[in-house]
Design a protein around this motif. Structure first.
Motif, mmCIF file in Angstrom:
data_model
loop_
_atom_site.group_PDB
_atom_site.id
_atom_site.type_symbol
_atom_site.label_atom_id
_atom_site.label_comp_id
_atom_site.label_asym_id
_atom_site.label_seq_id
_atom_site.Cartn_x
_atom_site.Cartn_y
_atom_site.Cartn_z
ATOM 1 N N ALA A 1 -1.415 -0.510 -10.351
ATOM 2 C CA ALA A 1 -2.142 -1.697 -9.867
ATOM 3 C C ALA A 1 -1.621 -2.955 -10.548
ATOM 4 O O ALA A 1 -1.420 -3.991 -9.902
ATOM 5 C CB ALA A 1 -3.633 -1.547 -10.109
ATOM 6 N N GLU A 2 -1.388 -2.894 -11.863
ATOM 7 C CA GLU A 2 -0.868 -4.053 -12.585
ATOM 8 C C GLU A 2 0.514 -4.434 -12.071
ATOM 9 O O GLU A 2 0.813 -5.618 -11.911
ATOM 10 C CB GLU A 2 -0.805 -3.744 -14.080
ATOM 11 C CG GLU A 2 -2.155 -3.677 -14.774
ATOM 12 C CD GLU A 2 -2.054 -3.200 -16.201
ATOM 13 O OE1 GLU A 2 -3.019 -3.390 -16.964
ATOM 14 O OE2 GLU A 2 -1.012 -2.613 -16.566
ATOM 15 N N LEU B 1 2.472 1.632 -3.452
ATOM 16 C CA LEU B 1 1.521 2.139 -4.442
ATOM 17 C C LEU B 1 1.390 3.653 -4.336
ATOM 18 O O LEU B 1 1.340 4.362 -5.353
ATOM 19 C CB LEU B 1 0.150 1.470 -4.254
ATOM 20 C CG LEU B 1 -0.003 0.081 -4.863
ATOM 21 C CD1 LEU B 1 -1.309 -0.561 -4.400
ATOM 22 C CD2 LEU B 1 0.031 0.165 -6.392
ATOM 23 N N ARG C 1 0.824 -1.207 0.000
ATOM 24 C CA ARG C 1 0.000 0.000 0.000
ATOM 25 C C ARG C 1 0.859 1.258 0.000
ATOM 26 O O ARG C 1 0.577 2.233 -0.711
ATOM 27 C CB ARG C 1 -0.955 -0.015 1.198
ATOM 28 C CG ARG C 1 -2.064 -1.051 1.056
ATOM 29 C CD ARG C 1 -2.940 -1.103 2.291
ATOM 30 N NE ARG C 1 -4.039 -2.058 2.117
ATOM 31 C CZ ARG C 1 -4.897 -2.388 3.073
ATOM 32 N NH1 ARG C 1 -4.783 -1.832 4.284
ATOM 33 N NH2 ARG C 1 -5.864 -3.250 2.835
ATOM 34 N N LYS D 1 -8.691 -4.346 -3.680
ATOM 35 C CA LYS D 1 -9.629 -4.760 -4.730
ATOM 36 C C LYS D 1 -10.154 -6.147 -4.400
ATOM 37 O O LYS D 1 -9.653 -6.821 -3.496
ATOM 38 C CB LYS D 1 -8.941 -4.761 -6.099
ATOM 39 C CG LYS D 1 -8.453 -3.389 -6.544
ATOM 40 C CD LYS D 1 -7.856 -3.439 -7.939
ATOM 41 C CE LYS D 1 -7.341 -2.070 -8.367
ATOM 42 N NZ LYS D 1 -8.422 -1.066 -8.491
ATOM 43 N N ILE E 1 -6.711 -8.391 -13.314
ATOM 44 C CA ILE E 1 -5.521 -7.542 -13.415
ATOM 45 C C ILE E 1 -4.281 -8.396 -13.635
ATOM 46 O O ILE E 1 -3.416 -8.067 -14.452
ATOM 47 C CB ILE E 1 -5.361 -6.678 -12.150
ATOM 48 C CG1 ILE E 1 -6.522 -5.682 -12.049
ATOM 49 C CG2 ILE E 1 -4.026 -5.942 -12.161
ATOM 50 C CD1 ILE E 1 -6.557 -4.928 -10.736
ATOM 51 N N VAL F 1 -4.011 -4.545 -2.285
ATOM 52 C CA VAL F 1 -4.257 -3.482 -3.273
ATOM 53 C C VAL F 1 -5.655 -2.888 -3.176
ATOM 54 O O VAL F 1 -5.998 -1.980 -3.932
ATOM 55 C CB VAL F 1 -4.010 -4.004 -4.712
ATOM 56 C CG1 VAL F 1 -2.575 -4.470 -4.875
ATOM 57 C CG2 VAL F 1 -4.987 -5.117 -5.078
ATOM 58 N N VAL G 1 -8.592 -8.804 -8.981
ATOM 59 C CA VAL G 1 -7.148 -9.075 -8.962
ATOM 60 C C VAL G 1 -6.792 -10.128 -10.000
ATOM 61 O O VAL G 1 -5.768 -10.028 -10.681
ATOM 62 C CB VAL G 1 -6.701 -9.517 -7.555
ATOM 63 C CG1 VAL G 1 -5.301 -10.120 -7.596
ATOM 64 C CG2 VAL G 1 -6.715 -8.331 -6.602
#
Length: 298
Positions: A122-123, A70, A67, A146, A154, A144, A151
């Motif tokens: 994200a990817e 990101l 996190r 999601k 992705i 992430v 996921v």
């Protein structure tokens, strides 16, 4: 759990997983300095956690690190928009045994980190956590923010994206050694032909000076173009620099020194006996991690 034993336990857990957490952050960011910032923030947040509520401490720490990475990755994106010339990852001096872990070495190589740069934040996070560190989809989903289903989608998209861009040929230690020796011979003796003979027709040369020192402002492509550039650029180095082989980002590279100080890192990627990528890092802000080994782990 009382406060002092709890803090000691938190410290021991963090130290035990620190190399893993650094590697996660570095693979997401391509910057050791930013990865260290992420680890510092991870530690601060970890010290506030009630450990009695944590079922899997490793997974929890990876989640915090992801996190924070990101968040940092989105900041880096804005910073890179104003970067002068091509951007290359910050090189790391790694232990020789990292090269023995083929998957780990590949995941931190210059070539792979450049491929990861083409992914969305994200990817990139999902690919690193799933394909490099083999986390389960539900763990990644928590990291992430999601759903597991999202996921999976992705991950599939990122995997296809990476597969279309990652190097596919076979690389051997002998070939990489041959490439580094040819490069050193070209610099020290002026005999460039043995290096030119190893260049793939579609070889790419990328130099990173960050606008601080001289470097190519755009990637160079093609054996003829790269050969001409090398002929002009290497001819004046003999007698002014010293060179040594070292393991950088899990693979063999050349460290070039001027008056004893690190001036340039040259990493090369080979496929099927030919050099397909030459990555030259000269930005002084990126050269501090090649004087001492950085521990990485999966």
């Amino acid at each position: 759990m009382s406060e002092e034993p709890s803090r000691q336990s938190a410290t021991e857990t963090f130290v035990a997983h620190r190399n893993l957490l650094f590697t996660v952050a570095y693979e997401m960011l391509g910057s050791a300095a930013d990865a260290e910032d992420v680890l510092q923030e991870t530690w601060l947040r970890w010290t506030t956690v009630d450990l009695d509520t944590v079922r899997d401490r490793r997974a929890y720490l990876v989640r915090i690190t992801t996190r924070q990475a990101l968040t940092q990755l989105r900041r880096l994106g804005r910073r890179k928009e104003s970067y002068v010339g091509p951007w290359l990852p910050e090189p790391l001096l790694t232990a020789p045994d990292v090269a023995e872990d083929v998957e780990l070495a590949d995941s931190v190589s210059m070539a792979m980190l450049l491929v990861l740069e083409t992914l969305t934040p994200a990817e990139r996070a999902v690919f690193v956590l799933r394909d490099v560190f083999s986390l389960e989809y539900d763990e990644i989903a928590e990291a992430v923010g999601k759903t597991p289903a999202a996921v999976r989608q992705i991950a599939h998209r990122a995997r296809n994206h990476v597969a279309a861009r990652r190097p596919r040929g076979v690389t051997s230690k002998a070939e990489v050694l041959g490439a580094t020796e040819a490069f050193q011979k070209a610099v020290s003796t002026g005999d460039l032909q043995s290096l030119f003979d190893l260049l793939a027709p579609d070889v790419v040369f990328i130099g990173d000076g960050g606008g601080v020192v001289q470097a190519t402002l755009v990637p160079l492509r093609g054996a003829d173009v790269v050969s001409q550039f090398l002929a002009e650029g290497l001819s004046h180095l003999a007698g002014f620099v010293t060179m040594e082989n070292a393991y950088v980002n899990g693979g063999l590279a050349v460290i070039i020194r001027v008056d004893g100080a690190v001036d340039t890192i040259v990493a090369m990627h080979t496929e099927n006996g030919l050099i397909t990528g030459i990555y030259v890092v000269r930005n002084p802000e990126k050269l501090s991690r090649v004087e001492e080994e950085t521990a990485i782990a999966r």
